[in-house]
Enzyme design. Structure first.
Site, PDB file in Angstrom:
ATOM      1  N   HIS A  23       0.822  -1.214   0.000  1.00 21.85           N
ATOM      2  CA  HIS A  23       0.000   0.000   0.000  1.00 21.85           C
ATOM      3  C   HIS A  23       0.858   1.266   0.000  1.00 21.85           C
ATOM      4  CE1 HIS A  23      -4.197   0.658  -0.172  1.00 21.85           C
ATOM      5  NE2 HIS A  23      -4.483   0.832   1.091  1.00 21.85           N
ATOM      6  N   ASN A  72      -6.935   6.127   3.732  1.00 19.17           N
ATOM      7  CA  ASN A  72      -8.340   6.442   3.455  1.00 19.17           C
ATOM      8  C   ASN A  72      -8.681   7.899   3.712  1.00 19.17           C
ATOM      9  OD1 ASN A  72      -8.357   3.717   3.037  1.00 19.17           O
ATOM     10  ND2 ASN A  72      -9.819   3.236   4.639  1.00 19.17           N
ATOM     11  N   ASP A  97      -0.626   2.616  -5.284  1.00 23.88           N
ATOM     12  CA  ASP A  97      -0.661   1.191  -5.616  1.00 23.88           C
ATOM     13  C   ASP A  97      -1.936   0.871  -6.379  1.00 23.88           C
ATOM     14  OD1 ASP A  97      -2.021   1.813  -3.081  1.00 23.88           O
ATOM     15  OD2 ASP A  97      -2.448  -0.325  -2.995  1.00 23.88           O
ATOM     16  N   ASN A 118      -9.497   3.565  -1.902  1.00 24.64           N
ATOM     17  CA  ASN A 118     -10.048   4.505  -0.919  1.00 24.64           C
ATOM     18  C   ASN A 118      -9.248   5.798  -0.798  1.00 24.64           C
ATOM     19  OD1 ASN A 118     -12.299   2.940  -0.242  1.00 24.64           O
ATOM     20  ND2 ASN A 118     -11.105   1.716   1.199  1.00 24.64           N
TER      21      ASN A 118
END
Length: 195
Positions: A23, A72, A97, A118
């Protein structure tokens, strides 16, 4: 702010425990860009860690931003950087990513939806759905039935780590190509099959 300034935001999660996660590959690309410009990240009132430098001698100014928020909630810090530097989203490149792209591939685009990401969803909300440019770094799909949420929060595999430096360098090259050559030219270069 000078017309020849770009903001490049690398998505990820803050903290050493997340630094090697899939991530966080967007922030890994920013580390590569900062190293190329001999720039260092420091605290910034926009709730980002920021490094500034120039692309080549006398070239465009790059403002590299790593949000201090979790993935997020990337929108607030990204919008704050744009506001601080008085720039519009057309001067924003977000590096992140991408599960839907095979590992070790890069795809570039401007605009569009969030595709289930997100961090991108939050940036779109914070910028009013702006058409910013994205450098999508392929991490591939999780093996078997592993949930995607678990997969992205794991470090790259041993095999992937052998190729990872090249992928990160490609991501940094893609950012530079967008700025110096334009999106269409950069897409031709990075969307072509590797030799």
């Amino acid at each position: 702010m000078a017309e020849n300034t770009w903001i490049v935001v690398g998505l990820g999660n803050p903290g050493a425990q997340y630094a090697g996660n899939r991530h966080n590959v967007g922030q890994m690309v920013l580390d590569e860009l900062a190293e190329r410009m001999s720039a260092r990240f420091g605290a910034h009132k926009s709730n980002n860690r920021v490094a500034e430098g120039r692309l080549g001698f006398g070239g465009p100014k790059l403002v590299l931003g790593k949000p201090n928020s979790f993935m997020n909630l990337s929108g607030g810090p990204t919008a704050a950087l744009l506001k601080f530097y008085s720039l519009q989203p057309d001067r924003l490149i977000v590096v992140h990513d991408e599960l839907d792209i095979p590992f070790d591939e890069i795809r570039l685009k401007s605009g569009g939806g969030h595709g289930g990401h997100n961090g991108i969803r939050d940036i779109l909300a914070a910028t009013g759905g702006a058409d910013f440019t994205r450098v999508r770094v392929g991490i591939g799909r999780p093996p078997g039935r592993q949930p995607a949420a678990d997969f992205v929060l794991k470090d790259f595999s041993g095999t992937e780590k052998q190729t990872l430096p090249n992928l990160i360098a490609d991501g940094a090259d893609a950012v530079e190509a967008i700025i110096t050559d334009g999106l269409a030219s950069a897409q031709q270069k990075f969307h072509s099959p590797k030799a």
